[in-house]
Every structure is written in structure tokens, then in C-alpha cells.
Design a protein around this motif. Structure first.
Motif, PDB file in Angstrom:
ATOM      1  N   THR A   1       0.827  -1.201   0.000  1.00 35.19           N
ATOM      2  CA  THR A   1       0.000   0.000   0.000  1.00 35.19           C
ATOM      3  C   THR A   1       0.862   1.251   0.000  1.00 35.19           C
ATOM      4  O   THR A   1       0.608   2.209  -0.750  1.00 35.19           O
ATOM      5  N   VAL A   2       1.907   1.257   0.835  1.00 32.56           N
ATOM      6  CA  VAL A   2       2.787   2.421   0.906  1.00 32.56           C
ATOM      7  C   VAL A   2       3.524   2.623  -0.414  1.00 32.56           C
ATOM      8  O   VAL A   2       3.608   3.747  -0.942  1.00 32.56           O
ATOM      9  N   VAL A   3       4.053   1.536  -0.968  1.00 36.12           N
ATOM     10  CA  VAL A   3       4.777   1.629  -2.240  1.00 36.12           C
ATOM     11  C   VAL A   3       3.869   2.172  -3.340  1.00 36.12           C
ATOM     12  O   VAL A   3       4.248   3.078  -4.092  1.00 36.12           O
ATOM     13  N   ASP A   4       2.654   1.645  -3.421  1.00 39.15           N
ATOM     14  CA  ASP A   4       1.734   2.072  -4.482  1.00 39.15           C
ATOM     15  C   ASP A   4       1.208   3.486  -4.257  1.00 39.15           C
ATOM     16  O   ASP A   4       0.947   4.221  -5.227  1.00 39.15           O
ATOM     17  N   LEU A   5       1.041   3.867  -2.986  1.00 37.07           N
ATOM     18  CA  LEU A   5       0.627   5.240  -2.691  1.00 37.07           C
ATOM     19  C   LEU A   5       1.614   6.231  -3.303  1.00 37.07           C
ATOM     20  O   LEU A   5       1.221   7.230  -3.913  1.00 37.07           O
ATOM     21  N   TYR A   6       2.893   5.920  -3.150  1.00 34.70           N
ATOM     22  CA  TYR A   6       3.912   6.854  -3.629  1.00 34.70           C
ATOM     23  C   TYR A   6       4.099   6.819  -5.150  1.00 34.70           C
ATOM     24  O   TYR A   6       4.924   7.556  -5.684  1.00 34.70           O
ATOM     25  N   ASN A   7       3.319   6.010  -5.824  1.00 40.43           N
ATOM     26  CA  ASN A   7       3.304   6.005  -7.288  1.00 40.43           C
ATOM     27  C   ASN A   7       2.077   6.719  -7.860  1.00 40.43           C
ATOM     28  O   ASN A   7       1.903   6.783  -9.079  1.00 40.43           O
ATOM     29  N   ILE A   8       1.207   7.242  -6.971  1.00 41.50           N
ATOM     30  CA  ILE A   8       0.024   7.963  -7.438  1.00 41.50           C
ATOM     31  C   ILE A   8       0.445   9.357  -7.897  1.00 41.50           C
ATOM     32  O   ILE A   8       1.050  10.110  -7.133  1.00 41.50           O
ATOM     33  N   PRO A   9       0.147   9.734  -9.133  1.00 40.71           N
ATOM     34  CA  PRO A   9       0.512  11.079  -9.609  1.00 40.71           C
ATOM     35  C   PRO A   9      -0.416  12.134  -8.999  1.00 40.71           C
ATOM     36  O   PRO A   9      -1.627  11.931  -8.918  1.00 40.71           O
TER      37      PRO A   9
ATOM     38  N   SER B   1       0.089  22.037  -8.925  1.00 39.80           N
ATOM     39  CA  SER B   1      -0.833  23.145  -8.722  1.00 39.80           C
ATOM     40  C   SER B   1      -2.216  22.741  -9.230  1.00 39.80           C
ATOM     41  O   SER B   1      -2.337  22.366 -10.395  1.00 39.80           O
ATOM     42  N   PRO B   2      -3.236  22.760  -8.378  1.00 37.70           N
ATOM     43  CA  PRO B   2      -3.209  23.091  -6.960  1.00 37.70           C
ATOM     44  C   PRO B   2      -2.394  22.059  -6.173  1.00 37.70           C
ATOM     45  O   PRO B   2      -2.487  20.855  -6.441  1.00 37.70           O
ATOM     46  N   LYS B   3      -1.590  22.560  -5.235  1.00 40.08           N
ATOM     47  CA  LYS B   3      -0.681  21.683  -4.506  1.00 40.08           C
ATOM     48  C   LYS B   3      -1.449  20.565  -3.812  1.00 40.08           C
ATOM     49  O   LYS B   3      -2.422  20.800  -3.087  1.00 40.08           O
ATOM     50  N   THR B   4      -0.992  19.317  -4.056  1.00 39.54           N
ATOM     51  CA  THR B   4      -1.651  18.131  -3.515  1.00 39.54           C
ATOM     52  C   THR B   4      -0.569  17.189  -3.015  1.00 39.54           C
ATOM     53  O   THR B   4       0.407  16.934  -3.732  1.00 39.54           O
ATOM     54  N   THR B   5      -0.708  16.685  -1.787  1.00 37.32           N
ATOM     55  CA  THR B   5       0.357  15.891  -1.178  1.00 37.32           C
ATOM     56  C   THR B   5      -0.207  14.679  -0.451  1.00 37.32           C
ATOM     57  O   THR B   5      -1.399  14.592  -0.181  1.00 37.32           O
ATOM     58  N   PHE B   6       0.691  13.767  -0.106  1.00 36.28           N
ATOM     59  CA  PHE B   6       0.318  12.621   0.724  1.00 36.28           C
ATOM     60  C   PHE B   6       1.526  12.193   1.546  1.00 36.28           C
ATOM     61  O   PHE B   6       2.678  12.525   1.228  1.00 36.28           O
TER      62      PHE B   6
ATOM     63  N   LEU C   1      -7.676   4.629  -1.933  1.00 35.46           N
ATOM     64  CA  LEU C   1      -8.502   3.510  -1.465  1.00 35.46           C
ATOM     65  C   LEU C   1      -8.444   2.336  -2.442  1.00 35.46           C
ATOM     66  O   LEU C   1      -8.458   1.158  -2.030  1.00 35.46           O
ATOM     67  N   GLN C   2      -8.359   2.630  -3.733  1.00 38.22           N
ATOM     68  CA  GLN C   2      -8.193   1.557  -4.722  1.00 38.22           C
ATOM     69  C   GLN C   2      -6.857   0.857  -4.538  1.00 38.22           C
ATOM     70  O   GLN C   2      -6.752  -0.375  -4.669  1.00 38.22           O
ATOM     71  N   THR C   3      -5.834   1.626  -4.200  1.00 36.92           N
ATOM     72  CA  THR C   3      -4.504   1.067  -3.952  1.00 36.92           C
ATOM     73  C   THR C   3      -4.536   0.108  -2.771  1.00 36.92           C
ATOM     74  O   THR C   3      -3.922  -0.963  -2.806  1.00 36.92           O
ATOM     75  N   VAL C   4      -5.254   0.478  -1.724  1.00 38.86           N
ATOM     76  CA  VAL C   4      -5.365  -0.379  -0.542  1.00 38.86           C
ATOM     77  C   VAL C   4      -6.014  -1.714  -0.908  1.00 38.86           C
ATOM     78  O   VAL C   4      -5.510  -2.798  -0.573  1.00 38.86           O
ATOM     79  N   ASP C   5      -7.141  -1.638  -1.598  1.00 33.05           N
ATOM     80  CA  ASP C   5      -7.853  -2.867  -1.984  1.00 33.05           C
ATOM     81  C   ASP C   5      -6.994  -3.742  -2.896  1.00 33.05           C
ATOM     82  O   ASP C   5      -6.982  -4.978  -2.758  1.00 33.05           O
ATOM     83  N   LYS C   6      -6.263  -3.117  -3.793  1.00 30.67           N
ATOM     84  CA  LYS C   6      -5.407  -3.869  -4.710  1.00 30.67           C
ATOM     85  C   LYS C   6      -4.287  -4.579  -3.952  1.00 30.67           C
ATOM     86  O   LYS C   6      -3.952  -5.738  -4.232  1.00 30.67           O
ATOM     87  N   ALA C   7      -3.713  -3.906  -2.950  1.00 36.52           N
ATOM     88  CA  ALA C   7      -2.629  -4.502  -2.171  1.00 36.52           C
ATOM     89  C   ALA C   7      -3.122  -5.704  -1.369  1.00 36.52           C
ATOM     90  O   ALA C   7      -2.431  -6.732  -1.266  1.00 36.52           O
ATOM     91  N   VAL C   8      -4.320  -5.604  -0.807  1.00 32.92           N
ATOM     92  CA  VAL C   8      -4.892  -6.724  -0.036  1.00 32.92           C
ATOM     93  C   VAL C   8      -5.183  -7.903  -0.958  1.00 32.92           C
ATOM     94  O   VAL C   8      -4.844  -9.055  -0.658  1.00 32.92           O
ATOM     95  N   ALA C   9      -5.799  -7.610  -2.100  1.00 30.65           N
ATOM     96  CA  ALA C   9      -6.107  -8.689  -3.050  1.00 30.65           C
ATOM     97  C   ALA C   9      -4.835  -9.339  -3.564  1.00 30.65           C
ATOM     98  O   ALA C   9      -4.779 -10.573  -3.736  1.00 30.65           O
TER      99      ALA C   9
END
Length: 432
Positions: free
Chosen positions: A255-263, A267-272, A312-320
């Protein structure tokens, strides 16, 4: 929320984003308005009261800082602040259901009409047990929370005293608030109570938060956030004997690895941020449960919603993926997704009267206002389409949210901030 209102908020967010860091343009009429207010004998008397009360302002900062107010435990400071409101002369002083301290300065208009809210938050970011004794070195005060937002509380109190000492009543009522839940997982609960369930919620026409850390800061954009705690669970087992079983830590890690691949847009500044983790029981055991906390933020409500869906899609994908990769004979990996923070995004457009007049108030004290985005109590009214901004609490300070936080309490610059704030509030309340 109605679709039309949501669209208006998103457009306003985009407008504020394009102006972030810029100097708002106030009109000649705004400048004349503020100059006329500043020239009134009663306002001059209020300025003199602020100057006379400077040493007491410093003392109030020290007193309030040394009353611990960790997240969700603001009651002791709230009680002391309510007593200060009463002593200053506010009416209708009360502590509401959430723990907000409320006090009213009655206006000259029709009772029950629209009002202006001025707030500063009671809570600090520091956990219970943090030493909060104030140390003074020259014109600087050092202590956790001495600036954010204890100096805002003291500044608000000085403004109240100045209004009452000079016998100023604006056409509109002014509701002063010491609110709870601004920091961390407090999730703006004080503001959500005030605007969602509070008895004044339908009367609020404009909102000020005294919580900006720089003398020229004028926060007109609210950074929204979504915070999740994810609990991953599995059957667990011996690290050697049960090798090959599904492992909740693998799903969490993916989940963490895939989160950091989300583009995300710049601007507007968006972070995670994947911020806090825990779980497991022993180095030689496949864990039964692990957990992860994630923070997502954006200047745009739309971009924040897009990021949240992707996450949330990343989380479900990691569990599956983990359930497909290893044995589930003793049980599968599951995940509980719990929202632990939900701060709405929003903005107050740069060309609104509230922003323009406040910028003119800064200009009257020789300060060029600088528009900015932040996450403050103003997020809540901004998201509802109510004009709202955050204004300075003190002239200078640094190291906020650290144990070596400090502010400068030199009289000339500190008084400049209070005069700016007072002029802006009076203009918003219809004082002419």
C-alpha cells in the motif's frame, strides 16, 4: 451540499490558488474606508488602550501557555479563558458542548441579526506531559505552544479589552471564540460544532481566525485533508513453521509503495504521506495485525477527492494481491479503513470585500498583505461559502510545533499587528 454550492467553492479554490503568495488588490474606496475608521476618535482611543495593555498582553501569553492544553484536553485552559472573557466585559460568555469558549460584544444593530466571528484556538499540538514553562530572553518568549495559538488567544483578548475601553460597538455583533480541536486529530471539531450545531450558526456573515504566524500573512485558502488509519489483519503464525501464509505487513507495505506512485498535481498543490505505523508481536511471528496512518492534503477539494479514491483503490489492490500471492488456508488478509481526519478545502476569493478591506487594514499600518494557503479553523466556513480568513497573531515567531517554539513580543511590531487586526474586524462588522 448542493451541486451549485460545491461548484462555486471549487471555482473559488482555483481563483485563490492562482493568487497564492500574491498581494491582493484593494480599491481606493477600501483604502479610504480603513483610513476613515482609523481616524475616528474612538478607534484612536482603542489603539491607546492596546498600547497601555501591552505588558498585560505579554503576561496573558505566559499565563495561558503555562496551562497545558493538549489535544482533546483543553478544558482547564478553556475555563481560565472564559473567566478572562468575563473579566474583560464580554456578555453571554459560555462554554459550548464541544468545549468552545464563546463571548459576545453586542452591536448597535437589530438583535439576532448577522454577526462576525473572531476566533483563536485553545489547543496546542503537544501531548500531555510536555513541559510548558515559559522562558524569556530579551523580547522573546520560548515555550511549546507559546505562539500557536496562545499568542492568538492573548491578542484576541487585547482586542476585546480595547473595544470595551473605547466604548466601540459596531453595527454587527462580534462573537469572540476560543475554540477547541484545531490541531492534529482534533479535526476542527470546535468549528464543526460552531458552524454545524451551534446556536449562532445561521447568523455568521464573516469569520476571522487569529492564527497566522507572519505579520503579512493573510490566509484566504484552506488546505483540505483526509487522514486514514488502516488496520490490516490476517491469521498470523510462526515465522518458520507457518511460512507461506499471507502476511498483513506485506499488504501494508505494498500500500505504501503504491501510494507513492500515485501522480498528483503541483498546482493546486496536492500531497500525501505515509506517516505512522505499528503492529506485530514478535520478531519470530507473522503478525496478526498491523496498522498504518496516512495523511492526504490538497488546496483543491476536487483533487483531494481524486487522490482519496486512488488511494482507497490502492489499498484494496494490495490486499487482493497478498491474498493471491500466498496461502489463505488459515484465513485471508482483510483491512479496516477508518477516517481519523476530514478537513474540508475551500477559499475566500481575493476580490471579496473581506479580503480587500483586510488588505487595506494591513496597508494602513505599512504592511503589504500576502495571500496564502494553510489548514486553519477558517477551512470550515470557507467550505460553506462563508467569507473567512486567517490573520496574524503576533509579529514574529518561529519553530512552531516544536518544543523550542518562540515569539517576539516587542511592542512596536506587536502593536502593529493588533491595530491591523482591529481595523479589519471593525470594517467587517460594518463600523463606519
Amino acid at each position: 451540499m448542493k451541486r451549485v454550492a460545491l461548484c462555486a467553492i471549487l471555482v473559488g479554490t482555483a481563483m485563490a490558488a492562482s493568487m497564492a503568495g500574491a498581494v491582493p488588490v484593494h480599491t481606493p474606496s477600501d483604502t479610504r474606508l480603513i483610513a476613515a475608521i482609523k481616524a475616528k476618535p474612538a478607534v484612536k482611543a482603542a489603539f491607546a488602550a492596546l498600547e497601555a495593555e501591552h505588558d498585560q498582553w505579554v503576561e496573558n501569553i505566559v499565563t495561558l501557555t503555562e496551562i497545558p492544553a493538549p489535544p482533546f484536553k483543553e478544558a482547564a485552559r478553556g475555563k481560565a479563558y472564559a473567566d478572562m472573557f468575563r473579566a474583560a466585559g464580554l456578555t453571554d460568555v459560555e462554554i459550548d458542548e464541544a468545549g468552545n469558549v464563546l463571548g459576545m460584544r453586542r452591536g448597535t444593530g437589530k438583535p439576532g441579526g448577522k454577526l462576525v466571528v473572531v476566533s483563536a484556538h485553545l489547543d496546542t499540538v503537544f501531548p500531555e506531559g510536555t513541559p510548558v514553562t515559559v522562558r524569556r530572553e530579551g523580547s522573546r518568549l520560548y515555550a511549546p505552544g507559546v505562539g500557536d495559538d496562545t499568542s492568538g488567544l492573548a491578542t484576541q483578548l487585547s482586542l476585546v479589552k480595547a473595544l470595551i475601553a473605547s466604548n466601540i460597538s459596531a453595527p454587527m455583533d462580534i462573537l469572540f471564540v476560543g475554540d477547541v480541536g484545531e490541531e492534529g486529530l482534533g479535526d476542527l471539531r470546535g468549528m464543526k460544532q460552531l458552524f454545524g450545531k451551534g446556536k449562532y450558526k445561521d447568523r455568521i456573515a464573516a469569520f476571522f481566525s487569529i492564527d497566522d504566524s507572519s505579520i503579512d500573512g493573510l490566509t484566504n485558502g484552506g488546505v483540505g485533508s483526509k487522514r486514514y488509519r488502516l488496520n490490516f489483519k490476517g491469521p498470523g503464525g510462526h515465522s518458520f513453521g507457518a511460512f507461506g501464509l499471507v502476511n498483513p505487513m506485506t499488504a501494508m507495505s505494498q500500500t505504501v509503495v503504491d501510494l507513492y506512485n500515485i501522480p498528483v498535481p503541483k498546482s493546486p498543490k496536492t500531497t500525501f504521506s505515509a506517516s505512522v505505523v505499528g503492529g506485530g508481536s514478535s520478531v519470530n511471528a507473522i503478525p496478526r495485525e498491523v496498522w498504518l496512518e496516512v495523511d492526504m492534503r490538497s488546496e483543491s477539494a476536487a483533487e483531494l477527492a481524486t487522490l482519496e479514491r486512488a488511494f482507497l483503490q490502492t489499498v484494496d489492490k494490495a490486499v487482493a494481491g497478498e491474498n493471491a500471492a500466498r496461502s489463505t488456508k488459515d484465513g485471508v488478509i482483510s483491512v479496516e479503513k477508518k477516517i481519523v481526519g476530514d478537513r474540508p478545502a475551500g477559499s475566500t476569493a481575493a476580490d471579496t470585500a473581506l479580503v480587500r478591506q483586510t488588505a487595506a487594514a494591513y496597508g494602513a499600518e505599512g504592511v503589504a498583505a500576502r495571500l496564502s494557503f494553510s489548514s486553519t479553523d477558517a477551512n470550515v466556513p470557507m467550505s460553506l461559502g462563508i467569507p473567512a480568513i486567517t490573520i496574524p497573531r503576533a509579529a514574529k515567531g518561529e519553530r512552531g510545533h516544536s518544543t523550542d517554539e518562540w515569539i517576539d513580543v516587542s511592542a512596536p511590531e506587536s502593536l502593529k499587528v493588533k491595530r491591523m487586526d482591529l481595523l479589519a474586524i471593525l470594517a467587517a462588522a460594518g463600523y463606519r
